[in-house]
Design a protein around this motif. Sequence first.
Motif, mmCIF file in Angstrom:
data_model
loop_
_atom_site.group_PDB
_atom_site.id
_atom_site.type_symbol
_atom_site.label_atom_id
_atom_site.label_comp_id
_atom_site.label_asym_id
_atom_site.label_seq_id
_atom_site.Cartn_x
_atom_site.Cartn_y
_atom_site.Cartn_z
ATOM 1 N N ASP A 183 63.788 70.101 21.505
ATOM 2 C CA ASP A 183 63.680 68.930 22.385
ATOM 3 C C ASP A 183 62.969 69.298 23.682
ATOM 4 O O ASP A 183 62.087 68.586 24.159
ATOM 5 C CB ASP A 183 65.085 68.410 22.751
ATOM 6 C CG ASP A 183 65.536 67.341 21.785
ATOM 7 O OD1 ASP A 183 64.672 66.838 21.050
ATOM 8 O OD2 ASP A 183 66.739 67.019 21.756
ATOM 9 N N ILE A 184 63.383 70.435 24.246
ATOM 10 C CA ILE A 184 62.776 70.888 25.509
ATOM 11 C C ILE A 184 61.283 71.142 25.287
ATOM 12 O O ILE A 184 60.439 70.724 26.083
ATOM 13 C CB ILE A 184 63.458 72.187 26.005
ATOM 14 C CG1 ILE A 184 64.957 71.967 26.215
ATOM 15 C CG2 ILE A 184 62.781 72.703 27.260
ATOM 16 C CD1 ILE A 184 65.323 71.193 27.435
ATOM 17 N N LEU B 281 68.141 71.477 20.424
ATOM 18 C CA LEU B 281 68.007 71.340 21.868
ATOM 19 C C LEU B 281 66.738 72.054 22.346
ATOM 20 O O LEU B 281 65.958 71.527 23.138
ATOM 21 C CB LEU B 281 69.240 71.962 22.541
ATOM 22 C CG LEU B 281 69.154 71.973 24.059
ATOM 23 C CD1 LEU B 281 69.555 70.607 24.579
ATOM 24 C CD2 LEU B 281 70.019 73.050 24.680
ATOM 25 N N ILE C 231 61.772 72.953 32.462
ATOM 26 C CA ILE C 231 60.713 71.945 32.581
ATOM 27 C C ILE C 231 60.102 71.951 33.983
ATOM 28 O O ILE C 231 58.912 71.775 34.156
ATOM 29 C CB ILE C 231 61.262 70.553 32.197
ATOM 30 C CG1 ILE C 231 61.729 70.603 30.748
ATOM 31 C CG2 ILE C 231 60.191 69.486 32.375
ATOM 32 C CD1 ILE C 231 62.364 69.362 30.242
ATOM 33 N N GLU C 232 60.946 72.223 35.022
ATOM 34 C CA GLU C 232 60.408 72.250 36.393
ATOM 35 C C GLU C 232 59.499 73.467 36.585
ATOM 36 O O GLU C 232 58.581 73.440 37.388
ATOM 37 C CB GLU C 232 61.538 72.353 37.418
ATOM 38 C CG GLU C 232 62.590 71.290 37.300
ATOM 39 C CD GLU C 232 63.888 71.735 37.974
ATOM 40 O OE1 GLU C 232 63.828 72.570 38.902
ATOM 41 O OE2 GLU C 232 64.958 71.257 37.555
ATOM 42 N N ASP D 192 67.179 72.874 30.619
ATOM 43 C CA ASP D 192 66.435 71.792 31.276
ATOM 44 C C ASP D 192 65.687 72.304 32.498
ATOM 45 O O ASP D 192 64.664 71.747 32.895
ATOM 46 C CB ASP D 192 67.390 70.664 31.706
ATOM 47 C CG ASP D 192 68.107 70.082 30.515
ATOM 48 O OD1 ASP D 192 67.603 70.310 29.405
ATOM 49 O OD2 ASP D 192 69.156 69.430 30.673
ATOM 50 N N MET E 109 59.412 67.962 25.214
ATOM 51 C CA MET E 109 59.224 67.357 26.542
ATOM 52 C C MET E 109 58.111 68.071 27.307
ATOM 53 O O MET E 109 57.313 67.443 28.005
ATOM 54 C CB MET E 109 60.518 67.448 27.351
ATOM 55 C CG MET E 109 61.604 66.518 26.877
ATOM 56 S SD MET E 109 63.050 66.822 27.893
ATOM 57 C CE MET E 109 64.341 66.297 26.811
ATOM 58 N N ASP F 49 71.288 76.195 30.207
ATOM 59 C CA ASP F 49 70.673 75.226 31.105
ATOM 60 C C ASP F 49 69.160 75.224 30.924
ATOM 61 O O ASP F 49 68.414 75.449 31.863
ATOM 62 C CB ASP F 49 71.036 75.587 32.552
ATOM 63 C CG ASP F 49 70.680 74.434 33.492
ATOM 64 O OD1 ASP F 49 70.382 73.335 32.978
ATOM 65 O OD2 ASP F 49 70.685 74.631 34.711
#
Length: 885
Positions: free
Chosen positions: A236-237, A233, A204-205, A201, A240, A199
Motif C-alpha cells: 500500500d505504501i 501494508l 512517504i514524507e 507511513d 502511494m 510506522d
Amino acid sequence: MARETNTNDSKKMNTNDSKKKKDEKKEEDLSDEDLALKQQLELYVERVQDADPALQRVALESMRQEIRTSTSSMTSVPKPLKFLRPHYGTLKAFYETMGDSELKKYLADILSVLALTMSAEGERESLKYRLEGSGGDIGSWGHEYVRNLAGEISQEYAKRQSEEVPIDDLMELVQQIVAFHMKHNAEPEAVDLLMEVEDLDLLIEHVDSTNFRRTCLYLTSSARYLPGPDDMLVLDIAHMIYIKFEEYPNALQIALYLDNMQYVKQVFTSCDDLLRKKQFCYILARQGTTFELDEEMVADDDDREALQDIINNTKLSEGYLTLARDIEVMEPKSPEDIYKAHLLDGRASAGATVDSARQNLAATFVNAFVNAGFGQDKLMTVPSDNSSAGSSANWLFKNKEHGKTSAAASLGMILLWDVDSGLAQIDKYFHLSDNHVIAGALLGVGIVNCGIKNDCDPALALLGDYTDKEDPSVRIGAIMGLGIAYAGAQNEQLRSKLAPILNDAKAPLDVIAFTAISLGLIYVGSCNEEVAQAIIFALMDRSESELGEPLTRLLPLGLGLLYLGKQESVEATAEVSKTFNEKIRKYCDMTLLSCAYAGTGNVLKVQNLLGHCSQHLDKGETHQGPAVLGIAMVAMAEELGVEMAIRSLEHLLQYGEQNIRRAVPLALGLLCISNPKVNVMDTLSRLSHDTDSEVAMAAVISLGLIGGGTNNARIAGMLRNLSSYYYKDASLLFCVRIAQGLVHLGKGLLTLNPYHSERFLLSPTALAGLVTMLHACLDMKAIVLGKYHFVLYFLVLAMQPRMFMAVDENNKALSVPVRVGQAVDVVGQAGRPKTITGFQTHSTPVLLAAGDRAELATEKYIPLCPILEGFVILKENPDFREEDH
C-alpha cells in the motif's frame, strides 16, 4: 595485530601491576602521533571531571572534536574510541554524579558514541545516553553510530510495546534516523527501521524524486517475505509513493497485485495523459482483468471505446501474428514435423504407421498446440477441392466418438484469439448431426474467445442454448466452453444459467463436475458466496459410490478456484468442508488450502502441506495428490521458494507412498513451467522410465509443461527417445505425443507461465487453467486417457505470447533495437547497477525466455512502461538528437 590483542586484554587485567606492564608494552607499539593522541585524550578525561565548568566544557568540546574527525580505516575501531575504552566506566560513573546541566547533556552525547564499542550486549546504553543527550545532528557522529542506534531502537520499541510504555521520544529519534538514511542512499535501512517500529507511513514524507524508485523496489521485493497483513501494508505504501511521483504503471501493477479495483480506478483518474492510459490498458489486458472504463476515467467516448478494446484483448491476435511473421514461422507444421521420427532407429517408426484412433487423437492435440493461434495448419484448415466439407471433415472422422470432440475443438485452438474468423470457420460443425462434433464445436467457440472479451458476447449467445440439452457430451462442451471464454469475468448471467445444473438431480456426474469447474473459472478468486453455496450443496448431494468416481475430484477444485490466492477468506468454507463425507473431506481440505494460498509463498502453509504428505496411509486415501500440487502452487511465488520446494519434492519421491510419487512430477512441472531447469529436467527424465506407469505418464506430461513453448532441444530429444522406448505402450506414447506438442507450443512463441511483468504479477485465470489440468492429470487413466481428454484444452487459459512488442501511438508495431539478457536482481544495491547480464541486441518484436529482461538500446524513444513485456507503447524522445557521423 599485537596492538589489537593488547587492547582486548586490557579489559581483563585490572591490577595496577599488570596494567603498568601493559602500558609499557602498548606504548612501544604506538607511533608518536598515536601516543600524543592517547595522552591528549587521557588529559581530557581528567579535565572533564574537573570542578571548573569552563574547563569541563573545553575538554568535552575537544573530545567531541577528536571523535568526529577521527578518520581511520573502515575495518578497525576509530583511534579516539579505542583509547577512550578504558575510561568508559570512569566517565559513566562521573556522569551519574553530575547535576543537570548543558554539560551533562554534552557528556551524554559522548558516552552514547563510546557505548557503540563498549556497552555490553543488550544494555542499549547508546540509545539511553542519546535520549538524555543534547540532540543535535545525528549524522555528524557517522554512519555506523546511526545504524547501531537503529538496531537498539527496534529492541527498545519491542520492549516498550510489551510493557505499554509511551514511545514518543523514540519516534522523534526515528524521524531523524530515517531522514539521515534517506539522504545517504540507505533506503533499505530506513525501511527496515520503520517496519520494526510499525510506522511505515513516515516514509512517504521522506522519499523524493531521487530515491523513490529504489525505496519502492525494496518495498515490493520485501513484501514477498513478510507475514500478512504486513505484506499488504508495505505494498500500500509503495502504491502511494508511486502515485505521489506519478509513476503510474508501477502503481497499477501493485494495484493488480493487491487485486484492488479501487486503486486501479485511482490510477486512471489521477493520470490525464491518454497515451499513458492506453499503456495501462495493455497491462490490464495482460493480467486478464475484467474492467469497465467509465466517463470519469476516460472522458471522450471514442477514446474510451478504443481503450476498452485494448483491455478486452482484441489486439492480441494481430500482435501475435505480427510476431510470427517477423520471426518467419507462419508456415503451418504437421505433427510429423514435430515427431521427427526419421531421427530414430527403425523400430519405432515401423510401429507408428498403423492408423490407430489413439495416435490420431494425439496428432490432433499436437497439431492444435503447435499451430495455436496461427489460423492455419495441415489437418483442420486445409482448403479442399469440394468446397463445403473440407478435408477438415476427413481428419475429423479419422477420430472415434469422443475423439471427434477434441478434433473439432482443436480448430478453436488453431484460430485462437481471432474471434471473427474463428466463429465463421467453426460454424460448419454445428450443422452436422454428430453430437460429439457439436460438443467439440461448442468447446472450440469457447477456446477462440479465451481471454478476449467482446461487447456482443458471441460465446454466450452461441453456447447458452446448449447447456440444457439432453446429450451430456454436448452439455459438457458448452459448459466448458463458457468456463474458458468467460474465465474471471464474474458474469451474473452465467451464474444464473450454470448454478441450477449443480443441484439438478437428473444431471449426470460428469456434467456437474465440469459445471463446478466452469463456475470456479468464471468466478476465480472472487470468493462469491452464492457459487460456493451451490458447489457445496452439489458435493453434499453426492452418493457414496459417486464420491469414489475420478471426476468428483473436480468439484472441490471448482470450490477452491473461487478462493484462488485469497488467503484467509477461505476459512469459513474450509470449516463447512469438514462436515463432508469422510471420503472427500480431506481431499477438499487440501484443495481449498492449496488454492487459497496459491502464489503467496506462505512458508507455514507449505510446512502444513508437507506434514500431510509425510503420513503413510491406507490405499484408499487420495488427498495427498492435491497436497503435493499445493506445495508447488504455494511455493511458486518466488525463486527461493521454488528452489526449496524442488528439494522437498525430491525427498517425497524417496520416501512417499505411490499416490504421492504420482503427483510429484506434476508439482515439479508447475514449479518450472515453461522454464526448463536442468536439475528438474533430469529428475523428470529419470521418472519417465519409472516402473509405475502412472508416475511415468505424469513425468512425461511434466516434461512437456516445463518445456512449454520453449522448443527446448534437450527435452525434444528426450521425448523422441521416449517415443521409441514406449512404442508398444499406447497410453504412454499418447502422453509423449502430448508433451511433444507442448514443447513446441505455438512453434515456440507461447509460454504457459502464469507469472508475468518480471515475475511480479500472477494471472489468476492462467493459474486456474493450469491447476485444473494438473488435477485432472492426478488420475490419468480415468480422465486424460479416458474420454475426457479435452481437459487438456484448459491449458489455453495460460497460453500467452512470450514477446515484447513495441508499438507507437496508433498501436502499429515499431522496429527498435533492444537488449535482451538474463535479469539481474538489483534490490538494495548501491549506485546504478546493470539490470541485465549477457545480453544480445535484437530489433523488436523479440521473444523473452524465462528470467529474461529487455531494455531499449536507443534513446530515441521513451517506453511508457518500465517493464518491457507484452505490448509497450514507445513515444518519441523530444530531447533526442540524431548524431552526425
